[in-house]
Design a protein around this motif. Structure first.
Motif, PDB file in Angstrom:
ATOM      1  N   TRP A 309       8.230 -15.620 -22.620  1.00  0.00           N
ATOM      2  CA  TRP A 309       8.041 -14.931 -23.897  1.00  0.00           C
ATOM      3  C   TRP A 309       9.077 -13.840 -24.151  1.00  0.00           C
ATOM      4  O   TRP A 309       9.387 -13.534 -25.301  1.00  0.00           O
ATOM      5  N   PHE A 310       9.619 -13.236 -23.104  1.00  0.00           N
ATOM      6  CA  PHE A 310      10.517 -12.106 -23.301  1.00  0.00           C
ATOM      7  C   PHE A 310      11.798 -12.456 -24.068  1.00  0.00           C
ATOM      8  O   PHE A 310      12.261 -11.644 -24.887  1.00  0.00           O
ATOM      9  N   PRO A 311      12.417 -13.610 -23.833  1.00  0.00           N
ATOM     10  CA  PRO A 311      13.628 -13.896 -24.630  1.00  0.00           C
ATOM     11  C   PRO A 311      13.373 -13.853 -26.128  1.00  0.00           C
ATOM     12  O   PRO A 311      14.184 -13.312 -26.891  1.00  0.00           O
ATOM     13  N   PHE A 409      15.370  -7.135 -19.337  1.00  0.00           N
ATOM     14  CA  PHE A 409      14.340  -7.878 -18.617  1.00  0.00           C
ATOM     15  C   PHE A 409      14.738  -9.340 -18.411  1.00  0.00           C
ATOM     16  O   PHE A 409      14.187 -10.019 -17.541  1.00  0.00           O
ATOM     17  N   LEU A 410      15.668  -9.821 -19.180  1.00  0.00           N
ATOM     18  CA  LEU A 410      16.074 -11.219 -19.035  1.00  0.00           C
ATOM     19  C   LEU A 410      16.750 -11.489 -17.696  1.00  0.00           C
ATOM     20  O   LEU A 410      16.798 -12.639 -17.238  1.00  0.00           O
ATOM     21  N   ILE A 411      17.266 -10.432 -17.047  1.00  0.00           N
ATOM     22  CA  ILE A 411      17.920 -10.631 -15.756  1.00  0.00           C
ATOM     23  C   ILE A 411      17.011 -10.265 -14.590  1.00  0.00           C
ATOM     24  O   ILE A 411      17.422 -10.384 -13.436  1.00  0.00           O
ATOM     25  N   GLY A 419      10.939 -18.074 -16.658  1.00  0.00           N
ATOM     26  CA  GLY A 419      11.458 -18.581 -17.918  1.00  0.00           C
ATOM     27  C   GLY A 419      12.460 -19.701 -17.739  1.00  0.00           C
ATOM     28  O   GLY A 419      12.564 -20.331 -16.686  1.00  0.00           O
ATOM     29  N   HIS A 420      13.205 -19.940 -18.795  1.00  0.00           N
ATOM     30  CA  HIS A 420      14.225 -20.976 -18.793  1.00  0.00           C
ATOM     31  C   HIS A 420      15.519 -20.358 -19.278  1.00  0.00           C
ATOM     32  O   HIS A 420      15.555 -19.632 -20.277  1.00  0.00           O
ATOM     33  N   ALA A 421      16.609 -20.646 -18.593  1.00  0.00           N
ATOM     34  CA  ALA A 421      17.900 -20.085 -18.965  1.00  0.00           C
ATOM     35  C   ALA A 421      18.293 -20.480 -20.376  1.00  0.00           C
ATOM     36  O   ALA A 421      18.900 -19.690 -21.114  1.00  0.00           O
ATOM     37  N   VAL A 422      17.914 -21.686 -20.783  1.00  0.00           N
ATOM     38  CA  VAL A 422      18.266 -22.144 -22.130  1.00  0.00           C
ATOM     39  C   VAL A 422      17.619 -21.249 -23.178  1.00  0.00           C
ATOM     40  O   VAL A 422      18.228 -20.912 -24.193  1.00  0.00           O
ATOM     41  N   TRP A 423      16.367 -20.865 -22.914  1.00  0.00           N
ATOM     42  CA  TRP A 423      15.669 -19.996 -23.865  1.00  0.00           C
ATOM     43  C   TRP A 423      16.370 -18.638 -23.957  1.00  0.00           C
ATOM     44  O   TRP A 423      16.510 -18.080 -25.044  1.00  0.00           O
ATOM     45  N   SER A 424      16.780 -18.098 -22.841  1.00  0.00           N
ATOM     46  CA  SER A 424      17.448 -16.799 -22.848  1.00  0.00           C
ATOM     47  C   SER A 424      18.760 -16.863 -23.611  1.00  0.00           C
ATOM     48  O   SER A 424      19.085 -15.971 -24.405  1.00  0.00           O
ATOM     49  N   LEU A 428      19.642 -14.876 -27.063  1.00  0.00           N
ATOM     50  CA  LEU A 428      20.823 -14.027 -27.195  1.00  0.00           C
ATOM     51  C   LEU A 428      21.686 -14.464 -28.376  1.00  0.00           C
ATOM     52  O   LEU A 428      22.213 -13.626 -29.119  1.00  0.00           O
ATOM     53  N   ALA A 429      21.816 -15.770 -28.567  1.00  0.00           N
ATOM     54  CA  ALA A 429      22.599 -16.269 -29.695  1.00  0.00           C
ATOM     55  C   ALA A 429      21.947 -15.890 -31.023  1.00  0.00           C
ATOM     56  O   ALA A 429      22.630 -15.493 -31.976  1.00  0.00           O
ATOM     57  N   ALA A 430      20.609 -16.029 -31.091  1.00  0.00           N
ATOM     58  CA  ALA A 430      19.895 -15.656 -32.309  1.00  0.00           C
ATOM     59  C   ALA A 430      20.039 -14.168 -32.589  1.00  0.00           C
ATOM     60  O   ALA A 430      20.229 -13.748 -33.742  1.00  0.00           O
ATOM     61  N   SER A 431      19.988 -13.348 -31.548  1.00  0.00           N
ATOM     62  CA  SER A 431      20.130 -11.902 -31.717  1.00  0.00           C
ATOM     63  C   SER A 431      21.513 -11.550 -32.237  1.00  0.00           C
ATOM     64  O   SER A 431      21.662 -10.703 -33.131  1.00  0.00           O
ATOM     65  N   ALA A 432      22.541 -12.206 -31.688  1.00  0.00           N
ATOM     66  CA  ALA A 432      23.902 -11.945 -32.149  1.00  0.00           C
ATOM     67  C   ALA A 432      24.074 -12.361 -33.608  1.00  0.00           C
ATOM     68  O   ALA A 432      24.727 -11.655 -34.405  1.00  0.00           O
TER      69      ALA A 432
END
Length: 752
Positions: A309-311, A409-411, A419-424, A428-432
């Motif tokens: 959920w955190f990503p 928290f993602l790291i 979690g899943h690296a793809v989600w993170s 990050l892409a959505a945030s950018a």
């Protein structure tokens, strides 16, 4: 299986406590709303007052949550008061706060004024201490309720595996708070006022206490295990540290973000009471939904894996920047705010009870500690965002700083494991994408001057006569002769000994026009402005203004303070007080400059023969009548005039008869510099300015509505008629404005 004779029915216990927590959430939100407003009225519209009320509210909840478990144990051992009775006592104490806090605030204000700390810093420090002493006991009682209720449910056999009491109570509490966020501004305050609303909530708290005591007065509870022993027996898994840190960080970011939202969204939804209530309601609606989803999924394996959920929480934390962007599609304002807030708040509504359930289980001590950590983060977030980040970094920079801990928290190992690296990467892409595709209100101007402080973001833009001043995205004023007449018209009516300069006070500096106009009279002028950055832009609107102040040898001064608080603290008296409250007339908090109590403060600072000028922009009939009545109840001599452009009302009031003079007689009283200033933007003959206003005089009685209801319509601190208008607007729609007695167009009235 039936419960043993004399024992408490677990299902009944859970059901009753959920109902109680629903209504206690309702009253808690109501108290926060009302107590904040009463504090502003008693101690000034000041950032320190707002920060104190919010911080003490959260700090009390945190303290009560942390201390409750051991308090339950000691109170039962010493006085035989079990956890349910302690819960009832806590609710009763909260209800006592509902009855006594308004009176205590009034008494604190009177004591503070009697002590006479004229220094703004000293006054703020003293008011902070007084507010803390008044609110902290009752807020601590609110914090006691969660652990006390969990302890009761555990010992009644209504907690344990599968029931997770904290999240159930949390869901009921935020659902009740949602009702309070909707009902309080929409109905209760408009119909009953702040004080009666507060008393009604106190009765509800007393009813909650009585219901819990009566329902289980004879039921037997399982013996209590000492809190220290209980804590020692429950092993803490390796993920406990990251959960506790997550609770602090989410509290820090959430409350800090809420401060940012209150700066962001007025640029699209205005500064009305209902605009801020809309933000709180959407926040609580989404939180309630997230908590409900968690309760439905809590037994699933992935419900507690915060790495899943955190990503998305990180990406959602920046959505408010997108929905408040000037590039966002022009859709319904409420929908825009919902798009910005709902995903983030729903995820928080899911994560917060999930983290506390997994940290505490059914243990009241651990639940109290975990919730206290979350609330402590809330306290820190609101203070850091409001007092440090926003003044130095603005809304965009503050949003980035507040979101950054969530991204860290993602790291974290446990987050990466769950979690899943793809989600993170996707988050990050959505945030950018959000970050680089948004343009905030203050960023849309090609050439503008922007100032930021702990109160507001201020923008000065435009050229020539089209220069504009914006405070948190709301247009404040324009370069108009109307603001000059707020100074010249009452000043020309003053009767004073020859050669003695006018002592004048301007409340609300704005572009500095009224201040500059009074300076042209050779007056001693004090201007009071709430937003520190506004006077810094004086030179943008009046290039000669800053030098004029520097060369005045102290005759002209600008003070950063709340106007009403300045009146209460200052030892000075004045020949003229002119007030230009910020638009719109229904802006949140504006009634504090229109209320009967405000005019009483002004009256105490007026010299014999002094005149008060109060500007009322457009407003519905109830607002016009309410403002007129609040002045009439304070001053024996009142006149009302339309502006030179037929829009808005100049209300002129005095303790002494106001002379009736012709336009030519008024001009003859003016120094030549004042005449030049009056004609700066309009080259009409000098007497024509006064002739227009005198021709737009209103009979005071024509502005009132129903003389039998007159007393209930006056704007007061308790009944801010101009701010709470929705129900009467829905009932009546637009109303015909009153007409002026003189020739020329009547003042235009548009419901706000």
């Amino acid at each position: 299986m039936n419960a043993p004779p004399g024992s408490i029915n677990p299902r009944l216990a859970r059901g009753l406590l959920l109902i109680c927590f629903f209504f206690s959430g309702f009253t808690a939100l109501l108290y926060q709303t009302v107590w904040m407003r009463l504090a502003l009225a008693r101690f000034g519209v000041n950032t320190s007052v707002v920060a104190t009320v919010l911080a003490v509210f959260m700090l009390g909840l945190a303290a009560g949550s942390v201390l409750a478990a051991r308090l339950v144990e000691r109170v039962e051992a010493r006085f035989g008061i079990g956890p349910l009775r302690l819960y009832a006592v806590a609710e009763l104490v909260v209800g006592i706060g509902g009855l006594t806090v308004p009176a205590l605030m009034s008494a604190g204000r009177e004591a503070l004024l009697a002590a006479g700390p004229e220094s703004g810093g000293l006054y703020s420090a003293a008011s902070t201490l007084i507010l803390t002493a008044i609110l902290l006991p009752f807020c601590t009682a609110m914090g006691l309720t969660f652990p006390a209720a969990i302890a009761f449910l555990k010992r009644a056999g209504a907690a344990g595996e599968g029931h997770e009491p904290f999240s159930a109570l949390y869901l009921a509490n935020v659902a009740g708070a949602l009702l309070g966020a909707v009902v309080t501004p929409l109905f209760l305050v408009e119909f009953f006022g702040f004080l009666a609303t507060c008393r009604g909530a106190a009765v509800l708290n007393a009813a909650i206490a009585a219901a819990t005591l009566v329902a289980f007065r004879r039921g037997r509870l399982a013996p209590a295990r000492p809190a220290a022993e209980a804590l020692a027996l429950v092993p803490r898994d390796p993920a406990s540290r990251i959960r506790r840190l997550a609770l602090f960080v989410t509290g820090f970011s959430t409350m800090g973000m809420e401060v940012v939202w209150m700066r962001l969204y007025p640029t699209i939804n205005g500064t009305f009471v209902y605009s801020f209530a809309e933000i709180v309601a959407i926040y609580l609606l989404a939180t309630t939904f997230g908590s409900f989803v968690y309760r439905r999924l809590r037994r699933s394996e992935f419900a507690g894996r915060i790495g899943l959920w955190f990503p998305w929480l990180c990406a959602a934390s920046l959505l408010p920047l997108l929905s408040a962007s000037v590039t966002f599609p022009e859709i319904n304002v409420i929908l825009r705010v919902f798009i910005g807030l709902a995903p983030f708040c729903a995820l928080l509504g899911f994560l917060t009870p999930a983290l506390i359930d997994r940290e505490a289980g059914d243990d009241p001590a651990r639940a109290g500690n975990a919730y206290g950590i979350n609330l402590l983060g809330c306290v820190m977030g609101s203070l850091v965002a409001g007092l440090v980040l926003l003044p130095s970094m603005g809304t965009r920079g503050t949003a980035f700083v507040l979101a950054s801990p969530l991204f860290f928290f993602l790291i974290a190992p446990s987050v990466r494991r769950d979690g899943h690296a793809v989600w993170s990467v996707a988050a990050l892409a959505a945030s950018a994408a959000i970050w680089f595709s948004t343009t905030l209100f203050e960023e849309k101007f090609e050439t503008a001057q922007v100032r930021r402080d702990h109160v507001a973001t201020v923008v000065a833009a435009g050229t020539g006569m089209n220069r504009s001043l914006y405070v948190n995205g709301s247009g404040m004023t324009a370069l108009t002769t109307i603001t000059k007449m707020m100074a010249h018209f009452p000043a020309a009516h003053l009767s004073r000994p020859p050669g003695r300069p006018i002592d004048a006070l301007v409340i609300c500096f704005g572009m500095g026009t009224s201040f500059r106009s009074l300076a042209s009279w050779g007056a001693n002028v004090t201007a009071v402005e709430l937003v520190p950055s506004v006077p810094e832009l004086f030179g943008y609107f009046a290039p000669d203004g800053p030098e004029m102040v520097r060369a005045s040898s102290g005759r002209l001064r600008i003070v950063t303070d709340d106007g009403r608080r300045f009146l209460d603290r200052s030892r000075d008296t004045f020949d003229l007080i002119t007030i230009d409250p910020p638009p719109p007339v229904a802006a949140a908090g504006s009634s504090l400059l229109y209320s009967k109590e405000f005019y009483a403060s002004a009256k105490r600072k007026m010299k014999p023969g002094a005149i008060l000028q109060a500007w009322l922009p457009t407003g519905d009939r109830e607002t016009v009548a309410g403002m007129t009545l609040s002045v009439l109840e304070s001053f024996p001599y009142v006149r009302v005039y339309g502006s030179i452009y037929g829009v808005g009302y100049h209300v002129i009031a005095s303790n002494d008869p106001i002379p009736r003079l012709s336009p030519e007689e008024l001009v003859a009283r003016m120094p030549e510099a004042a005449v030049r200033d009056m004609r700066e933007w309009n080259d009409s003959p000098p007497a024509s300015f006064f002739g227009r206003m005198l021709g737009y005089e209103y009979g005071v009685d024509s502005l009132l509505i129903d003389h039998q209801r007159a007393a209930t319509l006056a704007i007061t601190d308790d009944r801010p008629v101009n701010e709470f208008f929705l129900m009467r607007r829905l009932a009546k729609g637009r109303v015909k404005p009153p007409t002026s007695e003189g020739k020329g167009p009547p003042a235009v009235t548009v419901p706000q």
